[in-house]
Motif scaffolding. Structure first.
Motif, PDB file in Angstrom:
ATOM      1  N   ASN A   1      45.921  38.646  40.635  1.00 43.14           N
ATOM      2  CA  ASN A   1      45.992  40.069  40.420  1.00 43.14           C
ATOM      3  C   ASN A   1      46.878  40.355  39.224  1.00 43.14           C
ATOM      4  O   ASN A   1      48.005  39.908  39.160  1.00 43.14           O
ATOM      5  CB  ASN A   1      46.570  40.736  41.669  1.00 43.14           C
ATOM      6  N   GLY A   2      46.302  41.085  38.266  1.00 43.81           N
ATOM      7  CA  GLY A   2      47.078  41.428  37.086  1.00 43.81           C
ATOM      8  C   GLY A   2      47.489  42.884  37.108  1.00 43.81           C
ATOM      9  O   GLY A   2      46.748  43.722  37.628  1.00 43.81           O
ATOM     10  N   THR A   3      48.668  43.176  36.561  1.00 42.18           N
ATOM     11  CA  THR A   3      49.117  44.558  36.508  1.00 42.18           C
ATOM     12  C   THR A   3      49.335  44.958  35.059  1.00 42.18           C
ATOM     13  O   THR A   3      50.048  44.287  34.320  1.00 42.18           O
ATOM     14  CB  THR A   3      50.433  44.735  37.285  1.00 42.18           C
ATOM     15  N   ILE A   4      48.667  46.038  34.674  1.00 44.85           N
ATOM     16  CA  ILE A   4      48.848  46.552  33.321  1.00 44.85           C
ATOM     17  C   ILE A   4      49.862  47.685  33.407  1.00 44.85           C
ATOM     18  O   ILE A   4      49.631  48.680  34.087  1.00 44.85           O
ATOM     19  CB  ILE A   4      47.523  47.059  32.739  1.00 44.85           C
ATOM     20  N   LYS A   5      50.995  47.501  32.750  1.00 46.89           N
ATOM     21  CA  LYS A   5      52.053  48.503  32.842  1.00 46.89           C
ATOM     22  C   LYS A   5      51.677  49.740  32.029  1.00 46.89           C
ATOM     23  O   LYS A   5      51.308  49.642  30.870  1.00 46.89           O
ATOM     24  CB  LYS A   5      53.373  47.915  32.322  1.00 46.89           C
ATOM     25  N   ARG A   6      51.805  50.852  32.668  1.00 45.56           N
ATOM     26  CA  ARG A   6      51.581  52.122  31.989  1.00 45.56           C
ATOM     27  C   ARG A   6      52.767  53.031  32.254  1.00 45.56           C
ATOM     28  O   ARG A   6      53.511  52.808  33.208  1.00 45.56           O
ATOM     29  CB  ARG A   6      50.299  52.786  32.530  1.00 45.56           C
ATOM     30  N   LYS A   7      52.905  54.078  31.424  1.00 46.48           N
ATOM     31  CA  LYS A   7      54.032  54.983  31.605  1.00 46.48           C
ATOM     32  C   LYS A   7      53.986  55.653  32.977  1.00 46.48           C
ATOM     33  O   LYS A   7      54.993  55.757  33.678  1.00 46.48           O
ATOM     34  CB  LYS A   7      54.032  56.053  30.503  1.00 46.48           C
ATOM     35  N   THR A   8      52.803  56.122  33.300  1.00 46.18           N
ATOM     36  CA  THR A   8      52.695  56.854  34.566  1.00 46.18           C
ATOM     37  C   THR A   8      52.292  55.923  35.709  1.00 46.18           C
ATOM     38  O   THR A   8      53.105  55.564  36.555  1.00 46.18           O
ATOM     39  CB  THR A   8      51.689  58.002  34.444  1.00 46.18           C
ATOM     40  N   LEU A   9      51.026  55.525  35.704  1.00 47.77           N
ATOM     41  CA  LEU A   9      50.524  54.751  36.836  1.00 47.77           C
ATOM     42  C   LEU A   9      50.031  53.391  36.346  1.00 47.77           C
ATOM     43  O   LEU A   9      49.236  53.325  35.420  1.00 47.77           O
ATOM     44  CB  LEU A   9      49.370  55.527  37.508  1.00 47.77           C
ATOM     45  N   ASP A  10      50.544  52.311  36.927  1.00 52.09           N
ATOM     46  CA  ASP A  10      50.082  50.976  36.542  1.00 52.09           C
ATOM     47  C   ASP A  10      48.630  50.783  36.965  1.00 52.09           C
ATOM     48  O   ASP A  10      48.186  51.326  37.973  1.00 52.09           O
ATOM     49  CB  ASP A  10      50.939  49.910  37.233  1.00 52.09           C
ATOM     50  N   ILE A  11      47.890  49.982  36.158  1.00 48.62           N
ATOM     51  CA  ILE A  11      46.510  49.670  36.515  1.00 48.62           C
ATOM     52  C   ILE A  11      46.489  48.261  37.084  1.00 48.62           C
ATOM     53  O   ILE A  11      47.038  47.333  36.493  1.00 48.62           O
ATOM     54  CB  ILE A  11      45.581  49.756  35.293  1.00 48.62           C
ATOM     55  N   SER A  12      45.879  48.128  38.239  1.00 49.56           N
ATOM     56  CA  SER A  12      45.816  46.822  38.878  1.00 49.56           C
ATOM     57  C   SER A  12      44.422  46.238  38.674  1.00 49.56           C
ATOM     58  O   SER A  12      43.431  46.929  38.856  1.00 49.56           O
ATOM     59  CB  SER A  12      46.141  46.988  40.357  1.00 49.56           C
ATOM     60  N   VAL A  13      44.359  44.966  38.244  1.00 52.23           N
ATOM     61  CA  VAL A  13      43.065  44.326  37.999  1.00 52.23           C
ATOM     62  C   VAL A  13      42.945  43.078  38.867  1.00 52.23           C
ATOM     63  O   VAL A  13      43.731  42.139  38.747  1.00 52.23           O
ATOM     64  CB  VAL A  13      42.902  43.946  36.509  1.00 52.23           C
ATOM     65  N   GLU A  14      41.947  43.093  39.748  1.00 52.01           N
ATOM     66  CA  GLU A  14      41.661  41.926  40.574  1.00 52.01           C
ATOM     67  C   GLU A  14      40.820  40.970  39.728  1.00 52.01           C
ATOM     68  O   GLU A  14      39.848  41.387  39.100  1.00 52.01           O
ATOM     69  CB  GLU A  14      40.872  42.387  41.800  1.00 52.01           C
ATOM     70  N   MET A  15      41.237  39.692  39.703  1.00 53.83           N
ATOM     71  CA  MET A  15      40.519  38.740  38.848  1.00 53.83           C
ATOM     72  C   MET A  15      40.026  37.548  39.657  1.00 53.83           C
ATOM     73  O   MET A  15      40.771  36.962  40.440  1.00 53.83           O
ATOM     74  CB  MET A  15      41.437  38.258  37.723  1.00 53.83           C
ATOM     75  N   GLN A  16      38.731  37.226  39.446  1.00 48.66           N
ATOM     76  CA  GLN A  16      38.215  36.007  40.044  1.00 48.66           C
ATOM     77  C   GLN A  16      38.316  34.899  39.016  1.00 48.66           C
ATOM     78  O   GLN A  16      37.907  35.055  37.858  1.00 48.66           O
ATOM     79  CB  GLN A  16      36.750  36.199  40.468  1.00 48.66           C
ATOM     80  N   GLU A  17      38.923  33.765  39.453  1.00 46.49           N
ATOM     81  CA  GLU A  17      39.130  32.649  38.529  1.00 46.49           C
ATOM     82  C   GLU A  17      37.898  31.769  38.582  1.00 46.49           C
ATOM     83  O   GLU A  17      37.711  31.000  39.510  1.00 46.49           O
ATOM     84  CB  GLU A  17      40.379  31.870  38.936  1.00 46.49           C
ATOM     85  N   VAL A  18      37.044  31.921  37.549  1.00 46.68           N
ATOM     86  CA  VAL A  18      35.746  31.248  37.624  1.00 46.68           C
ATOM     87  C   VAL A  18      35.804  29.887  36.928  1.00 46.68           C
ATOM     88  O   VAL A  18      36.618  29.647  36.036  1.00 46.68           O
ATOM     89  CB  VAL A  18      34.627  32.115  37.009  1.00 46.68           C
ATOM     90  N   ALA A  19      34.880  29.006  37.365  1.00 41.26           N
ATOM     91  CA  ALA A  19      34.804  27.651  36.827  1.00 41.26           C
ATOM     92  C   ALA A  19      33.537  27.512  35.971  1.00 41.26           C
ATOM     93  O   ALA A  19      32.860  28.512  35.696  1.00 41.26           O
ATOM     94  CB  ALA A  19      34.802  26.649  37.975  1.00 41.26           C
ATOM     95  N   LYS A  20      33.195  26.287  35.617  1.00 40.75           N
ATOM     96  CA  LYS A  20      32.042  26.043  34.760  1.00 40.75           C
ATOM     97  C   LYS A  20      30.737  26.451  35.441  1.00 40.75           C
ATOM     98  O   LYS A  20      30.629  26.418  36.660  1.00 40.75           O
ATOM     99  CB  LYS A  20      31.989  24.550  34.385  1.00 40.75           C
ATOM    100  N   HIS A  21      29.768  26.782  34.656  1.00 38.83           N
ATOM    101  CA  HIS A  21      28.410  27.134  35.116  1.00 38.83           C
ATOM    102  C   HIS A  21      28.387  28.409  35.941  1.00 38.83           C
ATOM    103  O   HIS A  21      27.515  28.591  36.778  1.00 38.83           O
ATOM    104  CB  HIS A  21      27.779  25.991  35.923  1.00 38.83           C
ATOM    105  N   PHE A  22      29.339  29.273  35.695  1.00 37.39           N
ATOM    106  CA  PHE A  22      29.375  30.513  36.482  1.00 37.39           C
ATOM    107  C   PHE A  22      28.096  31.334  36.274  1.00 37.39           C
ATOM    108  O   PHE A  22      27.656  32.056  37.160  1.00 37.39           O
ATOM    109  CB  PHE A  22      30.609  31.348  36.120  1.00 37.39           C
ATOM    110  N   GLU A  23      27.484  31.175  35.079  1.00 40.06           N
ATOM    111  CA  GLU A  23      26.265  31.937  34.797  1.00 40.06           C
ATOM    112  C   GLU A  23      25.148  31.626  35.812  1.00 40.06           C
ATOM    113  O   GLU A  23      24.257  32.442  36.036  1.00 40.06           O
ATOM    114  CB  GLU A  23      25.782  31.671  33.356  1.00 40.06           C
ATOM    115  N   ASN A  24      25.245  30.441  36.471  1.00 41.76           N
ATOM    116  CA  ASN A  24      24.212  30.081  37.461  1.00 41.76           C
ATOM    117  C   ASN A  24      24.163  31.040  38.648  1.00 41.76           C
ATOM    118  O   ASN A  24      23.130  31.195  39.294  1.00 41.76           O
ATOM    119  CB  ASN A  24      24.471  28.666  38.003  1.00 41.76           C
ATOM    120  N   ILE A  25      25.295  31.631  38.980  1.00 46.88           N
ATOM    121  CA  ILE A  25      25.325  32.471  40.189  1.00 46.88           C
ATOM    122  C   ILE A  25      25.673  33.917  39.853  1.00 46.88           C
ATOM    123  O   ILE A  25      25.889  34.735  40.737  1.00 46.88           O
ATOM    124  CB  ILE A  25      26.337  31.943  41.223  1.00 46.88           C
ATOM    125  N   MET A  26      25.697  34.205  38.576  1.00 50.39           N
ATOM    126  CA  MET A  26      26.096  35.555  38.167  1.00 50.39           C
ATOM    127  C   MET A  26      25.055  36.575  38.642  1.00 50.39           C
ATOM    128  O   MET A  26      23.873  36.386  38.416  1.00 50.39           O
ATOM    129  CB  MET A  26      26.195  35.563  36.649  1.00 50.39           C
TER     130      MET A  26
END
Lengths: 246, 402
Positions: free
Chosen positions: B105-130
């Motif tokens: 989970n990444g947090t982008i700091k902002r003056k007012t409200l931080d934005i939270s970004v959920e990230m999936q850590e993908v491996a090789k050949h991800f395009e196969n199941i995209m």
């Protein structure tokens, strides 16, 4: 001697009201022939209503025999009695007893519905009989749109619709004014002169005077049975209610 | 046959003569039927919706991990990048994709409200199941993973949130991931159609990053592998092969290898939802019963009210059956009409609800048929006692009734 429509032999009717037994009819013997116009008279409590119920196959005698035409009605089951009421008896009541919210034509058709007649036949016959009682143009009227006399004429048409062996009228003019009573009695006389057997239960002497035969009851017993010269309707009915010009 | 039509017309007349009363009587049945149909259909639609969601996640997906019989985990029980490659090699024909089941989970700091970004850590050949649509740039590719590049693919919604536009390829995001400051370059933006309901269920769509950038591949371990089977692989046999491969690799018995599959979860959810809608449906069915009692009540009133009419009909030669049939027809018409109106209301409710929460509505014709048949049965069943009472009335008493 013509054929007997009604033959009562030693008919008794006892009501069991728990503590006391009431003998409404005591050993009544009575024969009414085809084409007769009979008045059955008596005070209230004389047993004439009980007799009316038995003649109308609404009730069965406690003992004795009752033949309607050839059939022994006194031994019939309620289902068979319903068929007899439908085919052989034409009821006319004091309070008309038309089915409410149902047109005159439908009221006249009703006994034929229970006789399982076809729709076209029902319609044809009901219209014919409404015309016969002078109400050809009132077929689509509801009972509450008709006068007393008209209601009773619809009831008579309804009683005749299955060509019964007799008309059974219970105080048919009891709820009518003089003029309407006159109409109804005229209609009965006319029907009788065509050969229809008519039995009228009444307590009014004036009504009885139009009949060819008067049977009187008192305390459940038949006390007199007289033939008489019927009065002519047009002349006599003025005196039925109110007036005494004669 | 003739009697049937005659009865039908007579009953209609009687119902019309007491419009308000008939309508109120019907109301019980209307409410009962419409609630049964609504509830059962909502249940069916929910199940259908869940099934679709799971299909979206992938019926081919499975999660595999060790579950030691004695409950003691060894270091060996965790999975490394090497393990991932070994499994992929051993299962080459079976698997189209596998990763180490990593999320961050990444947090982008902002003056007012931080934005939270959920990230999936993908491996090789991800395009196969995209199963998403790229609208800008490209998906994370094998070069990103091999090169451990600081790249990120954003969902359209997040891109709009951060940059105000989906055209943000090449822009750099500064975010904090697990306490460390990271700079990631946007290489792609994707769009995924999600209904309001699936947003509610699955939450916001995730961003994709190469696992090799976020994680230090040399000492990275996880507790499970996340694998995707090929479409044409028999799942049961495939699972068995995977279990054996992992068991051998980890020196464990096959019984100590646990596998979570979507099908399994789907079954459980389906079961829960099924029994839930059955229970609520049964409660709704009770209101049908109450509606039936309402019909009986009003028919009893009607019989008493029309005692004189019954007497007249009997005097004119109606058989007991004729009278019984007349009243049965009347109660059957009331309940059947209630059933039809109730069905219409129920269907309308379901369709409108489906539109509001944006779910594909499933209405089982069997449910509708059953509900209407039940309402007719209720009408005839509860009409029977009043009708018999009318049929057995004494004509003399009935004629005398005022």
């Amino acid at each position: 001697m013509s054929k007997a429509v009604i033959r009562l032999t030693d008919v008794c009717k006892t009501y069991d009201t728990g503590a006391i037994q009431v003998q409404a009819l005591k050993h009544v013997d009575l024969v009414i022939n085809e084409g007769e116009f009979v008045a059955i008279m008596g005070q209230s409590g004389s047993g004439k209503s009980t007799l009316m119920n038995i003649l109308g196959c609404l009730d069965r005698p406690t003992s004795g025999k009752f033949y309607l035409g050839e059939d022994d009605v006194s031994v019939m089951e309620p289902k068979e009695l319903a068929t007899v009421r439908n085919k052989k008896i034409g009821f006319i009541f004091q309070s008309f007893n038309l089915i409410p919210r149902t047109t005159a034509l439908k009221n006249v058709e009703l006994p034929m519905v229970y006789a399982r007649q076809s729709k076209t036949e029902r319609r044809r016959r009901a219209e014919e009989l409404l015309a016969r009682v002078g109400l050809a143009d009132r077929g689509d009227h509801l009972p509450n749109e008709l006068s007393g006399g008209q209601k009773q004429r619809v009831a008579i048409a309804r009683a005749l619709v299955n060509q019964p062996q007799m008309l059974l009228a219970d105080e048919p003019t009891g709820n009518l004014d003089t003029a309407s009573s006159l109409e109804i009695m005229e209609l009965f006389c006319a029907l009788n002169s065509e050969g229809v057997t008519v039995v009228v239960v009444t307590h009014e002497e004036e009504i009885a005077s139009y009949c060819g035969r008067v049977v009187r009851f008192k305390d459940g017993q038949l006390i007199s049975d007289l033939l008489q010269e019927p009065a002519r309707p047009a002349a006599g009915l003025a005196g039925v209610k109110g007036g005494s010009d004669l | 046959m003739m009697m049937l039509l005659e009865n039908f017309l007579m009953s209609l007349q009687a119902i019309r003569a007491n419009k308000m009363r008939s309508l109120l009587t019907m109301l019980g049945v209307i409410i009962g039927i419409s609630s049964v149909i609504t509830i059962v259909s909502i249940g069916d639609s929910m199940r259908n919706f869940m099934t679709d969601q799971y299909k979206d996640v992938g019926v081919n997906r499975a999660m595999v991990y060790t579950r030691p019989a004695d409950g003691f985990y060894m270091e060996n029980d965790y999975f490394t990048v090497e393990d991932l490659d070994k499994v992929l090699e051993a299962m080459a024909g079976d698997l189209v994709y596998a990763d180490l089941n990593g999320w961050s989970n990444g947090t982008i700091k902002r003056k007012t409200l931080d934005i939270s970004v959920e990230m999936q850590e993908v491996a090789k050949h991800f395009e196969n199941i995209m199963n998403v649509t790229i609208i800008e740039g490209r998906m994370i590719n094998d070069a990103d993973i091999n090169g451990r590049r600081p790249h990120i693919v954003l969902p359209e919604k997040t891109a709009l949130e951060i940059f105000g536009t989906a055209k943000c390829i090449g822009k750099v995001i500064e975010m904090e991931v697990e306490g460390e400051r990271q700079e990631l370059t946007v290489v792609g933006v994707y769009r995924k159609e999600m209904s309001a309901a699936s947003l509610m269920l699955l939450g916001n769509p995730t961003a994709y990053v190469p696992y090799s950038y976020i994680r230090n591949v040399d000492n990275y371990i996880t507790w499970a592998l996340n694998v995707y089977f090929a479409d044409d692989v028999d799942k049961e046999a495939g699972h068995r092969r995977l279990t054996n491969v992992v068991a051998r690799m980890k020196n464990r018995q096959p019984e100590e290898i646990a596998m979570h599959t979507v099908a399994e979860e789907m079954q459980q959810v389906d079961m829960v939802l099924g029994s839930l809608s059955l229970a609520v449906g049964a409660i709704a069915a009770i209101s049908l019963l109450v509606g039936g009692i309402g019909i009986m009540n009003i028919m009893l009133v009607s019989v008493t009210e029309r005692t004189r009419e019954i007497g007249i009909r009997k005097a004119l030669g109606a058989q007991p059956w004729d009278i019984k049939f007349q009243f049965l027809t009347e109660s059957a018409i009331i309940s059947a009409a209630g059933g039809i109106i109730g069905t219409a209301i129920g269907l309308a409710t379901v369709l409108i609800l489906g539109k509001v929460v944006d779910i594909a509505v499933v209405v089982n014709p069997g449910t509708v048929l059953l509900a209407v048949a039940f309402s007719a049965a209720v009408g005839i069943g509860f009409g029977f006692y009043p009708a018999s009472k009318a049929a057995n009335a004494d004509p003399i008493e009935a004629l005398r009734y005022e």
